[in-house]
Design a protein around this motif. Structure first.
Motif, PDB file in Angstrom:
ATOM      1  N   LYS A 217       0.863  -1.184   0.000  1.00 36.94           N
ATOM      2  CA  LYS A 217       0.000   0.000   0.000  1.00 36.94           C
ATOM      3  C   LYS A 217       0.897   1.231   0.000  1.00 36.94           C
ATOM      4  O   LYS A 217       1.727   1.404   0.907  1.00 36.94           O
ATOM      5  CB  LYS A 217      -0.839  -0.017   1.275  1.00 36.94           C
ATOM      6  CG  LYS A 217      -2.310   0.297   1.052  1.00 36.94           C
ATOM      7  CD  LYS A 217      -3.056   0.134   2.363  1.00 36.94           C
ATOM      8  CE  LYS A 217      -4.487   0.617   2.238  1.00 36.94           C
ATOM      9  NZ  LYS A 217      -5.174   0.540   3.544  1.00 36.94           N
ATOM     10  N   PHE A 218       0.756   2.066  -0.990  1.00 38.02           N
ATOM     11  CA  PHE A 218       1.549   3.294  -1.061  1.00 38.02           C
ATOM     12  C   PHE A 218       0.698   4.478  -0.642  1.00 38.02           C
ATOM     13  O   PHE A 218      -0.438   4.620  -1.082  1.00 38.02           O
ATOM     14  CB  PHE A 218       2.086   3.492  -2.489  1.00 38.02           C
ATOM     15  CG  PHE A 218       3.361   2.727  -2.746  1.00 38.02           C
ATOM     16  CD1 PHE A 218       4.579   3.402  -2.820  1.00 38.02           C
ATOM     17  CD2 PHE A 218       3.345   1.359  -2.882  1.00 38.02           C
ATOM     18  CE1 PHE A 218       5.752   2.689  -3.038  1.00 38.02           C
ATOM     19  CE2 PHE A 218       4.510   0.644  -3.091  1.00 38.02           C
ATOM     20  CZ  PHE A 218       5.736   1.300  -3.173  1.00 38.02           C
ATOM     21  N   TYR A 219       1.256   5.289   0.247  1.00 38.68           N
ATOM     22  CA  TYR A 219       0.513   6.440   0.741  1.00 38.68           C
ATOM     23  C   TYR A 219       0.996   7.708   0.085  1.00 38.68           C
ATOM     24  O   TYR A 219       2.194   7.893  -0.118  1.00 38.68           O
ATOM     25  CB  TYR A 219       0.693   6.573   2.269  1.00 38.68           C
ATOM     26  CG  TYR A 219       0.052   5.434   3.027  1.00 38.68           C
ATOM     27  CD1 TYR A 219       0.809   4.309   3.347  1.00 38.68           C
ATOM     28  CD2 TYR A 219      -1.278   5.470   3.402  1.00 38.68           C
ATOM     29  CE1 TYR A 219       0.223   3.259   4.033  1.00 38.68           C
ATOM     30  CE2 TYR A 219      -1.858   4.435   4.081  1.00 38.68           C
ATOM     31  CZ  TYR A 219      -1.110   3.317   4.401  1.00 38.68           C
ATOM     32  OH  TYR A 219      -1.682   2.280   5.054  1.00 38.68           O
ATOM     33  N   SER A 220       0.018   8.605  -0.229  1.00 31.35           N
ATOM     34  CA  SER A 220       0.418   9.928  -0.702  1.00 31.35           C
ATOM     35  C   SER A 220      -0.504  10.959  -0.064  1.00 31.35           C
ATOM     36  O   SER A 220      -1.587  10.649   0.423  1.00 31.35           O
ATOM     37  CB  SER A 220       0.341   9.989  -2.228  1.00 31.35           C
ATOM     38  OG  SER A 220      -0.929   9.537  -2.648  1.00 31.35           O
ATOM     39  N   LEU A 221      -0.046  12.193  -0.075  1.00 33.45           N
ATOM     40  CA  LEU A 221      -0.756  13.262   0.619  1.00 33.45           C
ATOM     41  C   LEU A 221      -1.909  13.768  -0.234  1.00 33.45           C
ATOM     42  O   LEU A 221      -1.767  13.929  -1.446  1.00 33.45           O
ATOM     43  CB  LEU A 221       0.244  14.404   0.873  1.00 33.45           C
ATOM     44  CG  LEU A 221      -0.016  15.303   2.057  1.00 33.45           C
ATOM     45  CD1 LEU A 221      -0.087  14.514   3.338  1.00 33.45           C
ATOM     46  CD2 LEU A 221       1.102  16.344   2.143  1.00 33.45           C
ATOM     47  N   THR A 222      -3.046  14.047   0.377  1.00 34.91           N
ATOM     48  CA  THR A 222      -4.161  14.680  -0.341  1.00 34.91           C
ATOM     49  C   THR A 222      -4.035  16.184  -0.155  1.00 34.91           C
ATOM     50  O   THR A 222      -3.255  16.649   0.700  1.00 34.91           O
ATOM     51  CB  THR A 222      -5.505  14.234   0.252  1.00 34.91           C
ATOM     52  OG1 THR A 222      -5.560  14.676   1.600  1.00 34.91           O
ATOM     53  CG2 THR A 222      -5.649  12.725   0.219  1.00 34.91           C
ATOM     54  N   PRO A 223      -4.846  16.959  -0.889  1.00 29.07           N
ATOM     55  CA  PRO A 223      -4.799  18.427  -0.674  1.00 29.07           C
ATOM     56  C   PRO A 223      -5.163  18.796   0.779  1.00 29.07           C
ATOM     57  O   PRO A 223      -4.515  19.653   1.369  1.00 29.07           O
ATOM     58  CB  PRO A 223      -5.852  18.938  -1.646  1.00 29.07           C
ATOM     59  CG  PRO A 223      -5.886  17.923  -2.736  1.00 29.07           C
ATOM     60  CD  PRO A 223      -5.599  16.592  -2.100  1.00 29.07           C
ATOM     61  N   GLN A 224      -6.174  18.104   1.363  1.00 26.76           N
ATOM     62  CA  GLN A 224      -6.499  18.399   2.772  1.00 26.76           C
ATOM     63  C   GLN A 224      -5.308  18.075   3.643  1.00 26.76           C
ATOM     64  O   GLN A 224      -5.032  18.739   4.625  1.00 26.76           O
ATOM     65  CB  GLN A 224      -7.679  17.563   3.283  1.00 26.76           C
ATOM     66  CG  GLN A 224      -9.004  17.821   2.613  1.00 26.76           C
ATOM     67  CD  GLN A 224      -9.314  16.686   1.644  1.00 26.76           C
ATOM     68  OE1 GLN A 224      -8.601  16.503   0.648  1.00 26.76           O
ATOM     69  NE2 GLN A 224     -10.375  15.920   1.943  1.00 26.76           N
TER      70      GLN A 224
END
Lengths: 116, 111, 870
Positions: free
Chosen positions: A82-89
């Motif tokens: 599972k790769f995590y990335s940042l959302t705009p929030q």
């Protein structure tokens, strides 16, 4: 009746701090969970050691709040993760957390540096 | 405000470095020296006092307050002083480490 | 590691720490702005963790806190626990008594499924069933899984053919009795189905457990042996279990035999199991699955109408009523319900007075705790939490009292166990600290906890913060607490007044009973019960036996005369007669009345000195073949022939076509069952025309009647060694025993009244003392400006007496309402209202004494010191 969390391990991070660190690391590029811990430990020159037991609940919480998004990708080792990335929030939250941390540090410094 | 126990202990010890204070005085002192930024809940502070006293880092006596009331005053012990130094450097290391992760100017905390 | 931790092993150290902590928090709260420090309770709770080894949840913390608080106030705890223990203990003892008398379920499997089936006629709401009716109902109903029938006669029992028979309670039961009721014999077997079929074929018996262990030494080898019952040999086939103590509350059957043996055990009535007019079986059924009381009643209504159509002669107007066990018991023994209700009301009042005492103490304590409460409120403890805290303290007190109450209850129960019936049959109240009593005791403790604890808890938690914190002065809350305590004390005095008036009325009643003439003499008389039927005598043979025996006894030295009677006054075994007095119009649907009455011979009235007012006594002319006659008492004449001459009137016995008897004499009304009973109608019938098997023989003596006990027994033995003799005692003994029961009852009522008085006076004394200590400064001031010691004394006494007067006034009004109810029925006869004058005066005197002690203390105050008093 609620009780204060009674964790006395000195290496345990303030909850807000851990969130902030994770948001910071994921802001750079999509990254899988285990690598997040490794990255933090590496950059801090082993001063910050994130335990799995704190990391995964934190990731879950952040994803749940919509600050991180996750998708399945293949790692360099050829495994699915599972790769995590940042959302705009998440990006906005990172700014909030950073400011809060700075204020806290400043305040504590003031106390520590006050000479009577 | 949620602080790590060690951090709170450190603040209390530091506040007592310059002389004995009663529980309410400690709370007020932390608040005012941090320019009102640290508003420690008394509900966390008081158990911390008892904990520190139990560990022998501070000790207490009943004395007259400035308004001529009886109050329990806490003062630092020698081992409290040593503990304060240890906590202080731990804190500095911690802030420094966070700074490394957060990149430039993560908070101008000392260290 | 943490070596300082170790010192907190000692509770004293922990207590000291706790005290210091509260003091510290109090000091801090006083410095900070209100609310600034947030939830101090939580802070204290968390701080406490550092010296307590384990963590509890909030309730446990409250409990710990409650125990700590109470341990510091042993005086308060002692007074509260003793007050409540007396109140709760009295209630538990009376509950135990009521349970034994009325409420305890049948000692069988699943008693809740078992309903009572009886006949109900316009004259009598609850009558037995005849055997043929029972057999028909058992065969045709679908409501019950099983329907059992039984009767409980006394019979002459001898364990060997040589031993003289002794009269015992026994039970004749239907074949299915043990199986349907779920009773498994401890030894041997139950009755078999076919053992109910053929009348007289199966002389077998099952022993009652008590009888087996006391009379047979609990010897298991008795199974298979024989015993003799009313002259018939029976083989013992089993022993009932210890748990099964019979179907009646007070009497334990010695043994059980099949109902099919009824005929052989009752000579004279050749085939009672075929007699549809003989209504004396108790019937109970275990409900089938799916059936209910209502459905069973509906079915039995229909079955009853069928019986009425088929057998109009015996079953006219005869319904079949299905009732719960408890309803049936109340129907059959309404007197017990009256006694039980009355006693429960009285002890209930005592408990209320005790609760008022504790509530009053709690209110007084509330002031002392004002600061503590204020601090806890200011540090953010919710009111609910404080109420919970106070209630837990009350609960601890109530539970301690509950435990102490068991001691009080068992002492009272020992006293109650001395109750007895006048005859020789032992009654077993079975008062014990069983689970039902323990449950009741616990409930009483919990209820009283709410009664005394809730209002003060709500009151206390309403303390106004600021004044209480600043000075501890008298705030609005405190003032309303004083008013609250005044109301409590007035209430206590009022209730004590009711209790005292009721007990004074009983004392008065007893004095009246002892002092007044029962209407017959009891001295120089000795009597014994005889039942030649137990020897299978026919009535004619019995008649010869009695004639022979009377002659023998008359010949004994010291005997003046010999008389026979079916029932003696005050005996437990009273008999009754169904009468249809000539010309008397019964209410619609009713055709006859059942009045007390019995057979006597011509010597009875003179021997007992029962005065014949008009007409003639029975004489040798009243033979079996001559016209039938009767003597009625004055009350009978007054009820059935008001303003008419009863002499010469006729009464039909049993039914409209029964034999007519002519009234030839009118006797003075005397007492028949209770010393305190209301006058009741009574019919005397001549023995020669109404021959019975079971009679009492009375010997009138020249000297001490007890000296004749042995000669009488020997005379019976000489006439027939197998005829059982029972209830052999001077007639005066019946009276003594009846009055002694009355005295036990009276002592209980008086004890309850005294208990109420003492508790109320403790309340009054406590309030006045408290008020004096509160007003010390004011009293000092008054003295300083010239009030004399007498003025002070008067001031304090006036305060107390106003309360006492108010209480007495309210109590008098209450007593006027309650006393007639509480002394109604036969137990209250002879009580008068003289007591109502004496009681208020006595109560006032005691109140004066209770107020005088604190008043004198106030008057002796040193004005200078009093002024400085905080």
């Amino acid at each position: 009746m609620s009780r204060q969390p009674e964790k006395s391990s000195e290496a345990e991070l303030l909850q807000g701090t851990l969130d902030m660190l994770i948001l910071k690391v994921t802001a750079l590029q999509p990254i899988h969970g285990y690598a997040i811990a490794q990255r933090i430990q590496q950059i801090s020159r082993d001063a910050l050691q994130i335990r799995q037991g704190s990391l995964y609940p934190a990731l879950y919480r952040l994803e749940n709040r919509g600050w991180l998004k996750a998708d399945w990708r293949t790692t360099e080792g050829g495994r699915e993760a599972k790769f995590y990335s940042l959302t705009p929030q998440g990006r906005r939250q990172l700014a909030v957390e950073t400011a809060g941390w700075r204020r806290l540090c400043d305040a504590i410094s003031l106390v520590l540096e006050t000479a009577e | 405000m949620d602080l790590l126990q060690g951090t709170l202990d450190m603040l209390v010890l530091r506040t007592l470095l310059f002389g004995p204070l009663h529980g309410y005085g400690i709370a007020k002192a932390i608040r005012s020296t941090s320019n009102e930024a640290l508003d420690i809940e008394f509900g966390s502070l008081y158990p911390a006092l008892k904990r520190l006293e139990m560990k022998g880092l501070i000790e207490s006596n009943w004395e007259k307050s400035e308004l001529n009331r009886r109050a329990r005053y806490y003062r630092l012990t020698q081992s409290g002083r040593e503990q304060l130094h240890a906590e202080h450097s731990k804190w500095a290391e911690f802030v420094n480490a966070i700074g490394l992760v957060m990149g430039k100017d993560p908070g101008k905390a000392e260290g | 590691m943490n070596w300082p931790n170790l010192k907190y092993i000692f509770p004293s150290r922990r207590r000291a720490e706790e005290r210091e902590m509260l003091e510290e928090l109090e000091a801090l709260a006083a410095m900070a702005e209100p609310g600034e420090l947030g939830n101090l309770t939580l802070a204290a709770e968390n701080a406490r963790q550092t010296w307590h080894f384990t963590t509890f949840d909030g309730t446990f913390a409250d409990l710990r806190y409650a125990l700590r608080t109470l341990r510091r106030q042993p005086g308060f705890v002692a007074v509260a626990v003793i007050s409540l223990a007396l109140g709760i203990g009295a209630n538990s003892a009376i509950f135990s008594f009521a349970d034994a008398l009325l409420f305890r379920p049948l000692p069988i499997a699943h008693p809740g499924e078992v309903l009572n089936v009886s006949n109900s006629t316009p004259e009598n709401a609850s009558e037995g069933l005849s055997y043929p009716d029972y057999r028909d109902l058992r065969a045709s109903n679908h409501s019950f899984e099983g329907l059992v029938a039984y009767r409980a006669p006394q019979m002459g029992v001898s364990l060997s053919s040589s031993a003289p028979p002794q009269m015992r309670m026994t039970m004749m039961v239907s074949d299915n009795f043990f199986n349907v009721l779920g009773i498994t014999p401890a030894l041997g077997r139950a009755f078999l189905d076919e053992e109910g079929k053929i009348p007289g074929r199966d002389p077998i018996a099952i022993l009652g457990y008590d009888f087996w262990s006391t009379q047979c030494g609990a010897d298991p080898s008795v199974v298979g042996r024989t015993l003799r019952l009313n002259g018939v040999d029976f083989q013992i086939v089993g022993v009932a279990p210890e748990s099964f103590t019979g179907m009646e509350q007070l009497f334990r059957p010695a043994l059980f035999v099949p109902l099919s043996m009824w005929g052989r055990l009752s000579p004279g009535s050749e085939n009672p199991v075929e007699d549809r007019a003989r209504h004396d079986l108790a019937v109970k059924g275990r409900l089938a699955t799916g059936a209910s009381l209502q459905s069973a009643q509906a079915e039995f209504d229909a079955l009853g109408r069928n019986l009425e159509r088929s057998w109009p002669r015996t079953n006219l107007n005869r319904r079949v009523a299905v009732r719960t066990e408890i309803k049936a018991r109340i129907q059959q023994t309404p007197f017990r319900l009256i006694v039980v209700t009355m006693l429960m009301v009285l002890v209930g009042l005592v408990l209320i007075i005790a609760c008022a005492n504790v509530a009053s103490l709690l209110l007084a304590r509330a002031r002392a705790r004002g600061r503590e409460v204020a601090i806890r409120l200011s540090i953010g403890a919710g009111r609910l939490r404080l109420v919970r805290q106070f209630m837990i303290e009350s609960l601890v007190v109530a539970l301690l009292a509950g435990v102490a109450a068991l001691g009080v209850a068992s002492a009272a129960m020992r006293f109650l166990s001395t109750l007895q019936v006048p005859n020789d049959i032992p009654i077993v109240l079975g008062l014990a600290l069983d689970s039902r009593l323990l449950t009741f005791n616990l409930c009483a403790a919990l209820v009283s906890c709410v009664l005394f604890g809730l209002a003060p808890a709500l009151q206390s938690s309403r303390t106004e913060l600021v004044p209480a914190l600043k000075s501890g002065g008298l705030s609005g809350g405190a003032r309303s607490r004083v008013i609250g305590r005044n109301i409590l004390v007035v209430g206590q005095i009022a209730l004590a007044m009711v209790l005292l008036i009721v007990s004074a009325m009983y004392v008065d009643g007893l004095r009246w009973i002892i002092g007044s003439n029962p209407g017959f003499r009891t001295d120089h008389l000795i009597s014994m019960g005889l039942d030649p039927g137990a020897r299978r005598y026919t009535p004619a043979q019995a008649h010869d036996f009695y004639r022979d025996l009377s002659a023998r006894i008359h010949a004994l030295p010291g005997v003046r005369s010999v008389a026979l009677a079916e029932a003696l006054p005050y005996s437990y075994a009273q008999t009754s007669v169904a009468v249809l007095p000539e010309g008397f119009q019964f209410p619609k649907g009713q055709t006859k009345a059942t009045v007390m009455g019995g057979a006597i011979d011509e010597n009875y009235l003179p021997a007992l000195r029962i005065e014949l007012l008009r007409g003639r006594p029975f004489g040798p002319a009243d033979r079996a073949a001559s016209p039938r006659v009767a003597i009625v008492n004055e009350e009978f004449a007054k009820v059935y022939w008001p303003n008419q001459n009863a002499l010469g009137k006729h009464i039909r016995l049993n039914s409209p076509d029964g034999p007519p008897v002519e009234v030839v004499g009118i006797a003075k009304t005397c007492r028949y069952l209770f010393p305190s009973e209301a006058p009741r109608p009574y019919v005397y019938l001549p023995y020669e025309q109404n021959q019975r098997s079971r009679m009492a023989l009375i010997a009138e003596t020249f000297g001490d009647p007890t000296a004749l006990a042995a000669p009488l027994r020997e005379a019976v033995h000489a006439a027939d060694p197998d005829v059982p003799v029972f209830d052999l005692m001077p007639v005066a003994t019946y009276e003594t025993r009846v009055i002694s029961n009355w005295r036990v009852f009276l002592q209980m009522v008086t004890a309850v009244g005294m208990l109420g008085l003492i508790l109320a006076m403790v309340g009054l004394y406590g309030l006045i003392s408290y008020s004096v200590s509160r007003r010390t400064q004011e009293i000092g001031l008054r003295m300083a400006v010239g009030a004399s010691r007498e003025d002070v004394l008067r001031l304090v006494l006036r305060q107390g007496l106003i309360l006492a007067f108010t209480g007495i006034a309210i109590g008098s009004a209450l007593a006027a309402l309650l006393a007639p109810v509480l002394t109604s029925g036969s137990i209250g006869q002879g009580t008068r209202y003289v007591a109502t004058f004496a009681v208020p005066l006595a109560l006032l005197a005691v109140s004066l004494a209770a107020c005088y002690l604190p008043a004198r203390r106030a008057a002796r105050l040193d004005p200078i010191r009093a002024l400085r008093h905080e």
